[in-house]
Write an enzyme that holds these catalytic residues in place. Structure first.
Site, PDB file in Angstrom:
ATOM      1  N   GLU A  45       0.832  -1.197   0.000  1.00 25.11           N
ATOM      2  CA  GLU A  45       0.000   0.000   0.000  1.00 25.11           C
ATOM      3  C   GLU A  45       0.874   1.257   0.000  1.00 25.11           C
ATOM      4  OE1 GLU A  45      -3.712   1.913   2.602  1.00 25.11           O
ATOM      5  OE2 GLU A  45      -2.601   0.206   3.388  1.00 25.11           O
ATOM      6  N   LYS A 114      -9.106   3.390  -2.752  1.00 21.59           N
ATOM      7  CA  LYS A 114      -9.498   2.739  -1.499  1.00 21.59           C
ATOM      8  C   LYS A 114     -10.917   3.174  -1.109  1.00 21.59           C
ATOM      9  CE  LYS A 114      -7.368   1.718   3.005  1.00 21.59           C
ATOM     10  NZ  LYS A 114      -6.168   2.007   3.839  1.00 21.59           N
ATOM     11  N   CYS A 150      -5.949  -2.696   1.481  1.00 18.83           N
ATOM     12  CA  CYS A 150      -5.946  -2.908   2.931  1.00 18.83           C
ATOM     13  C   CYS A 150      -7.350  -2.966   3.545  1.00 18.83           C
ATOM     14  CB  CYS A 150      -5.080  -1.852   3.614  1.00 18.83           C
ATOM     15  SG  CYS A 150      -4.445  -2.399   5.237  1.00 18.83           S
TER      16      CYS A 150
END
Length: 554
Positions: A45, A114, A150
């Protein structure tokens, strides 16, 4: 249709803000992956910027530099080698995103933003990033990839949507901080997502230290039957090639390398080593200096420092007062010899006398009390900070979580320093770690010596030695009781009545709660330290210093 795919996982230790350095590390990993025959390389990430970038991403010049690096890496993929998955901050219009790019054939073939932004514990992503839409699968060389960032996989929405939209493989790029026991949580959660989607899963993670946070790596691959196909090491950079084959039932990863799972105490110790090593090295300190008192906290701190940095980069100083015992002098000397660290003695009696004389007129008619004890600690702090200023090493603070919880630490004294490896370690765990370190040399150590300290340091009664015959238990309950209460109050957020109901004496619980509550102002001024538990002091636990809540009722 593509029948096989070789995916390399690059578990990298990146340097937050060092865009050119991080880009060079990604290029080096891609060259290695190409030599292994990889079709695709996955990096962690925000691999371009480092993680977590916090307010750095509010600087337009920083984001622009990250975007330029991502576009340059895309051009690299025109060479016909492996494709790349990278992470970078990315601006579209007025919104800034935590993004993942898929690079292949000389261009950016897909961008994903994200969706789930964490905003708890050490995370504060909603402050700087906008949430992206729920992502769709990406076609990479004939395979439909479900790419997540994530937090996206910690909740079912994104994985389920990707599976329903035709993804054949779930993969996430991660900056997942270490916590005691967290790898078991990750594996269990991955199994749950596999059960919900029926798809195999790649967890590709960051490793390295960033201020208080340590990233343990420990990337892994699970097949659709939840069988472990690959396990990368904890607390180390690694590049592993995974081999995927399309079958009638879906993609299957052949079993590959399996790094052993370290003992819990070794994982904690490795986190302490990595946190200190990266804080010292990435900030350019030549080494550390610390007060070596002959007690267990300074001994284990010295051991971690020697293991992380090498003995020659650790300067240990004994600062005896008239109350320092003969066994403390002996034990500190022996500990320094066992670790091979440079060691010296600077007595503080003269400085204590000078302070006493200077303050005598103001203190006339007053009996000695904790003020004089604090003066000893602050005298030591002044001397250690002077050594740090004069010679350049960072002062390593040696206080533990139990002490910091109840305020048994002196501002501008033993709290002086730039970093602490024990900040999130309770005293009972300090004893466990010391016994473990005396029996083992940790992986990656630069000081492969065991034992690391005299046994007497572990077995004798802890004492600050600020007055005659002092021990910690003069004013605190035994550490197993103290830490049991503190763990419930801090990590468990339990009320006084809840803790007392578990068998602890209510008066003791109340006293410890009052000490915990009143010491917040000290903790605000403490140095950063390695996060180990679910709730470390600092960004994990943000209590007001002025607080009128009494907590006397449930």
């Amino acid at each position: 249709m593509t029948t096989t795919l070789k995916i390399a996982i690059a578990q990298l230790n990146l340097h937050l803000g060092a865009i050119d350095k991080n880009t060079a590390a990604i290029r080096a990993a891609r060259r290695q992956a190409a030599a292994m025959g990889a079709d695709l390389l996955i990096t962690p990430e925000l691999s371009i910027s480092g993680y977590p970038p916090e307010d750095l991403v509010l600087k337009p010049a920083f984001v622009a530099a990250c975007e330029a690096a991502a576009e340059a890496l895309a051009l690299d993929t025109a060479d016909g080698g492996p494709g790349l998955i990278i992470g970078t901050p990315w601006r579209e219009g007025t919104s800034l995103y935590n993004a993942a790019f898929v690079l292949d054939g000389g261009k950016i073939i897909a961008r994903r933003k994200k969706h789930e932004l964490p905003n708890y514990g050490v995370f504060d992503e909603k402050r700087v990033f906008a949430p992206g839409p729920v992502p769709m699968p990406i076609n990479f060389r004939g395979v439909s990839l479900g790419l997540m960032i994530c937090e996206d996989w910690w909740f079912p929405t994104v994985p389920k949507t990707l599976a329903d939209s035709g993804a054949e493989l779930l993969l996430s790029i991660n900056g997942s901080p270490f916590e005691d026991g967290k790898q078991h949580t990750r594996i269990a959660l991955a199994a749950q997502r596999i059960a919900e989607t029926g798809l195999p899963y790649i967890f590709a993670a960051l490793t390295g230290g960033q201020d208080e946070i340590v990233f343990d790596g420990a990337s892994f691959v699970l097949n659709a039957d939840c069988g472990l196909a690959a396990q990368l090491p904890h607390f180390a950079e690694s590049l592993t090639l995974t081999h995927w084959t399309r079958t009638a039932t879906g993609l299957i990863c052949a079993q590959t390398s399996f790094a052993p799972e370290p003992h819990r105490l070794e994982l904690i110790y490795q986190a302490m080593m990595m946190g200190l090593r990266d804080y010292v090295n990435k900030n350019g300190f030549p080494g550390v200096v610390l007060g070596l008192s002959g007690g267990i906290d300074s001994a284990i701190s010295a051991a971690v420092a020697a293991d992380a940095l090498g003995s020659e980069r650790v300067r240990a100083v004994m600062l005896p007062s008239p109350y320092t015992s003969a066994h403390s002098l002996e034990d500190a000397t022996a500990c320094a010899q066992m670790l091979g660290v440079p060691y010296e003695t600077i007595p503080i009696s003269g400085a204590m006398n000078a302070f006493a004389q200077a303050l005598a007129p103001a203190f006339t008619g007053r009996e000695p009390d904790i003020t004089e004890e604090n003066l000893q600690s602050r005298t030591r702090g002044i001397i250690l900070m002077a050594l740090s200023n004069k010679f350049g090493p960072m002062l390593l603070t040696t206080g533990n979580k139990s002490e910091m919880s109840v305020g048994y630490a002196t501002l501008y004294g033993d709290m002086c320093g730039g970093y602490s490896v024990l900040k999130d370690i309770y005293k009972t765990t300090v004893f466990e770690l010391s016994r473990w370190r005396n029996a083992h040399s940790p992986a990656g150590t630069l000081c492969p010596r065991a034992p690391a300290m005299p046994e007497r340091i572990i077995t004798k009664a802890p004492s600050a030695e600020l007055r005659e015959n002092q021990t910690d238990q003069d004013s605190l309950p035994p550490y197993d009781i103290l830490d049991g209460i503190l763990h419930r109050l801090i990590e468990g957020e339990a009320s006084i009545e809840d803790v007392a109901a578990e068998g602890f004496e209510r008066a003791t619980v109340l006293r410890i709660w009052k000490l915990l509550d009143r010491a917040e102002y000290k903790r605000r001024q403490s140095p950063p330290g390695v996060k180990i538990s679910l709730r470390a002091f600092g960004r994990d636990r943000r209590y007001p210093m002025t607080n009128g809540f009494t907590n006397l009722l449930k």
